[in-house]
Design an enzyme around this catalytic site. Structure first.
Site, PDB file in Angstrom:
ATOM      1  N   TYR A 191       0.824  -1.214   0.000  1.00  0.00           N
ATOM      2  CA  TYR A 191       0.000   0.000   0.000  1.00  0.00           C
ATOM      3  C   TYR A 191       0.853   1.256   0.000  1.00  0.00           C
ATOM      4  CZ  TYR A 191       0.736   1.022   4.991  1.00  0.00           C
ATOM      5  OH  TYR A 191       1.286   1.352   6.201  1.00  0.00           O
ATOM      6  N   CYS A 192       0.233   2.335  -0.492  1.00  0.00           N
ATOM      7  CA  CYS A 192       0.873   3.651  -0.441  1.00  0.00           C
ATOM      8  C   CYS A 192      -0.190   4.621   0.061  1.00  0.00           C
ATOM      9  CB  CYS A 192       1.401   4.053  -1.813  1.00  0.00           C
ATOM     10  SG  CYS A 192       0.090   4.171  -3.058  1.00  0.00           S
ATOM     11  N   LYS A 193      -0.150   5.884  -0.379  1.00  0.00           N
ATOM     12  CA  LYS A 193      -1.126   6.849   0.137  1.00  0.00           C
ATOM     13  C   LYS A 193      -2.500   6.636  -0.485  1.00  0.00           C
ATOM     14  CE  LYS A 193      -2.015  11.780   0.725  1.00  0.00           C
ATOM     15  NZ  LYS A 193      -1.793  13.078   0.077  1.00  0.00           N
ATOM     16  N   GLY A 210      -2.878   4.539  -3.636  1.00  0.00           N
ATOM     17  CA  GLY A 210      -2.984   3.333  -4.444  1.00  0.00           C
ATOM     18  C   GLY A 210      -2.095   3.294  -5.670  1.00  0.00           C
ATOM     19  N   PHE A 231      -3.613   3.947   1.967  1.00  0.00           N
ATOM     20  CA  PHE A 231      -3.759   4.261   3.378  1.00  0.00           C
ATOM     21  C   PHE A 231      -4.917   5.231   3.608  1.00  0.00           C
ATOM     22  CE2 PHE A 231      -2.248   6.387   7.367  1.00  0.00           C
ATOM     23  CZ  PHE A 231      -2.313   5.266   8.185  1.00  0.00           C
TER      24      PHE A 231
END
Lengths: 560, 560
Positions: A510-512, A514, A538
């Site tokens: 995951y990142c901020k 997607g 996230f």
């Protein structure tokens, strides 16, 4: 030809105007219980809140104008009491003096609307417990807000949320109580968390999972709302906004078929089971254009279309209603929530197979001042990619994207079509890859198997077993808040640090929002890892955490 | 697999990122003549005008980031000189030192873009005659605006209009000259009259039908623009915005097929006639998705999609470009003009049968504060009602309606579908009958024969013979301005005054925007009159008068 229309708002007014355009010689009688035909009921909360300053603006048209321009015989403050289907007459009472008379019809169109629900709770008849349906109600509430300190709104649907925004605009300390664990229940819970947050930021006290059980008079003329939890809320007045019930009494007494949830049954021509009686608007049971199943959706757009269609058919024109797809929008203290078609929970309830994706784009190019963020959710057919529904929440541009997706739904378009959609782009208005394209990319990529996704609620529900959770954001982003137990490897270093990852466990990256998670997923899968992307990143994870925190402990999580 | 991409903006950058997501092991080389890969070229006018304050915002991504995240080998300030298709190599020159080398490829993607046209006019090489293509140009123009008093913009297309808005924002006295009798020539003339008016209100001196023929140096370092009319315009600097020409030199020299208007020929996979060479973006000739005919549309959205598709096909993925439908938008000093699909003049040029309607709705419910007006024009198939194109001009909400109509066009929807579209409605966002529905009602009614329409330009061109022109507005509205020779009978009195109307002449009825005219048409036809409605009413009539006044006398009217 003589057409009698019962109810002169939205559907009834549309039917009457259409009837006149179709037939100059027809006799058209409109019976309206209220004082005004065709008033702007959707504007009432904003009149109460002062955003619309003049009451006159709510009067769309007058009985006099309807006579002059359309030669309609508008009879306000008159109530239809019963229908004699054999004689083809309606018994009407003049509310001023109680006098009654029979009015004959060739065709009858019922547009009685729906009445706000007033549950049979102790004290519900307290004069300061209001509902909002017509201009009389709006006048009472407008007066009630003047000098009022505290109000309680019961019900967090469209009207409840709009009333909350408008009461705090008036400086009234407002508590909104909602029985469910989210406001705006047609939406999925995680999609309206930002709307709830916006109401709270604006000063609304929002109580979810809270239910009123009694209303008690106070010495000062106010009312105390007793909640099932035992809590007591003191208020100068209360607004009941827990929904509406189709006004079916007239139809029922006449022996017309009524649906399970109380709506008058009609076919695609808006005709009831009496060949000379049509029904339109909030009072009818129509059908969902996506599922084909019966539904009741009390909204102005469908009511207007239905009125037009009923009039067409009265005059022998072939015209069919295509069903309601449930496009809706609401503003909540600067946040817009909009939707069309099926939500995730509607799919679950109806047993419709679906897949879903989220994106968190900006309204327009990020480098142009004033871009605002939004979250979009797309629900689609996992087999052929057909769009089933969409939801949006955020700042400017949410209405545009949901309207675009409403067209996609109406046209039966797929996620592959959304990839190729060619929408307006200049930096003030959008992005070269519009949010709608982004939804298409993510959803189509998912269906092609390019980047399997996993969902935040499954992480929260610990349904992902011993998955390895990988945060590919920068160390700074990670330090500021992360999924518990996640390992942080910056996407830009991932290729050098593959050795730190397990080959025998599923990796949830995951990142901020997607995007980097998507890239990590592509990268890792090509290196032989079983990697999936956390949909919406996230941002979406935090949204789920917030929605869960809102939910009362007594309610089971709605996990997949 | 080794992919070499020439040009790192929009299409090239999209192709490179997509290529990496498809293949971790591929070698991906990006050759970029300029200093920056993937800069925000659409934002440059707003940086020059100060709306975007920081130059850094225009740098979408850096070569370093592209390496770290995507492992792209980005080579800026290097120029591709020639392609050796047999050897499958590209000759590259480093611009810093002139050194050259050969780079081999398995697949080559050309994304060289298009160059601003600098016509061969005397004095065109004056250092203060600028064009705007890359950040170097933007820097020069940004510097030129500082302290400048007067500027001349040559060409009233997208960039010319955006530059005009931004130069007046900087306080520069700006003259915009345009050879044609309208700005923004992809639109129909009457649709962009409000944009021209907005530029003028903002202080732009707009000269239509004006053509530059020479540029002469001034003693103060400025430049004098000599027009064909003999007029001389003195300026501190000039911006040439007369269009772009595909950069086809490399492709041409390599013997690749080139279209009639200079675009590199590609098939639906974006492949040139060399199986290992693809081309994307402003440099290619693609096809119109409505007509299927070749077209060149230099816009960022299509370039990005094409880059993605070319990369897909390089790596053996089936992926096809569906053509360009010409969706475009531009802001002009507070007025938005947007379009999609075919304009009326494109239909005429191509010999496509069409019908057209206009509506003049508000962005949202008129009773809610802040509603702004707009004009929408729909062009559709007169046989089956299929949407062929749409144009909009006005305030807020124009972009939304054109995006919605772009989806309708993409899906092959008809005007009958627009009648039934279910779009977001709350009073802040729209109307229960959305402008898109209104277009559907008017267009479908026309096709059903309910209310034939007539067009303002035919009245102006006296093509309507001895028609009886009937103004159904109020006497007050009529007195404030009317079609010459029109008879005024208020719609509300029309039924009583039918005796004043001729039975043996065609009656052209009109009101302000078309709604009362529609009602009058329905009414009169039912009473046996040959009545038609003036499409778009007096508002549209005045728009045509204004567009005609703009046009130079030497140009023939474009009447139907």
């Amino acid at each position: 030809m003589k057409v009698v229309i019962i109810g002169a708002v939205a559907g009834g007014a549309s039917a009457a105007a259409r009837a006149r355009r179709l037939d100059e010689s027809a006799e058209i009688v409109l019976i309206e219980r209220g004082a005004d035909p065709s008033f702007a009921n959707c504007g009432m909360p904003y009149y109460i809140g002062g955003e619309i300053e003049s009451r006159e603006k709510l009067i769309v048209t007058s009985a006099g104008m309807l006579h002059d321009r359309y030669r309609l015989d508008v009879r306000v403050r008159q109530e239809a009491l019963r229908i004699d289907r054999q004689a083809k007459t309606v018994r009407v009472r003049r509310l001023e003096n109680g006098a009654e008379y029979d009015e004959s019809y060739d065709k009858l169109i019922l547009s009685p609307g729906a009445a706000p629900i007033r549950p049979e709770l102790p004290g519900i008849d307290h004069p300061k417990v209001y509902t909002l349906r017509n201009l009389d109600d709006a006048d009472l509430l407008h007066a009630a807000t003047m000098g009022a300190k505290r109000a309680v709104i019961v019900g967090g649907g469209f009207i409840g949320v709009e009333m909350a925004e408008n009461l705090v605009r008036r400086g009234v300390e407002t508590t909104l109580i909602e029985r469910n664990d989210q406001i705006l229940t047609p939406w999925d819970a995680e999609m309206v968390a930002p709307a709830a947050a916006a109401l709270r930021s604006a000063g609304v006290t929002l109580k979810l999972g809270a239910e009123a059980e009694a209303f008690e008079p106070q010495d000062d003329g106010g009312v105390t709302v007793a909640l099932k939890s035992g809590e007591q809320l003191s208020a100068d007045f209360v607004v009941m906004c827990i929904g509406v019930r189709p006004e079916n009494a007239l139809a029922k007494a006449a022996g017309l078929a009524i649906g399970e949830r109380g709506g008058i049954r009609v076919d695609e021509t808006m005709r009831t089971d009496d060949p000379d009686i049509y029904a339109v608007g909030d009072a009818v049971e129509t059908f969902d254009s996506v599922t084909g199943k019966p539904t009741q959706i009390p909204l102005a757009g469908p009511a207007n279309r239905q009125g037009r269609i009923a009039a067409d058919n009265c005059f022998g024109r072939e015209s069919r209603y295509r069903g309601t797809q449930g496009t809706a929008i609401v503003g909540a203290c600067g946040v817009t929530a909009a939707m069309t078609g099926l939500s995730e929970k509607a799919c679950r309830r109806l047993g419709v197979a679906f897949e879903k994706v989220y994106v968190h784009p900006a309204s327009n190019a990020g480098y142009y001042p004033g871009a605002e963020g939004m979250t979009l959710k797309l629900v689609f057919d996992p087999e052929n990619g057909r769009v089933l529904g969409a939801q949006g929440v955020g700042g400017k541009g949410v209405d545009k994207r949901i309207d675009v997706l409403a067209m996609a739904l109406q046209a039966g378009m797929t996620v592959y079509d959304l990839e190729e959609s060619e929408l307006c782009y200049a930096p003030q208005y959008g992005s070269a890859k519009d949010p709608v394209n982004m939804l298409g990319f993510v959803a189509a990529g998912l269906l092609r198997g390019d980047h399997p996704v996993e969902h935040a609620h499954r992480l929260l529900d610990c349904e992902l077993g011993d998955s390895f959770v990988l945060d590919v954001r920068s160390p700074g982003e990670h330090a500021a808040g992360a999924v518990p137990g996640a390992t942080n490897i910056n996407i830009d270093e991932l290729r050098e640090r593959l050795g730190e990852l397990p080959k025998d466990r599923r990796i949830v990256a995951y990142c901020k929002v997607g995007m980097r998670g998507y890239l990590a997923t592509r990268l890792l899968r090509q290196h032989g890892f079983d990697a999936v992307n956390l949909s919406g990143g996230f941002t979406k994870y935090e949204r789920f955490v917030a929605a869960r925190a809102e939910a009362t402990p007594k309610m089971a999580p709605s996990g997949r």
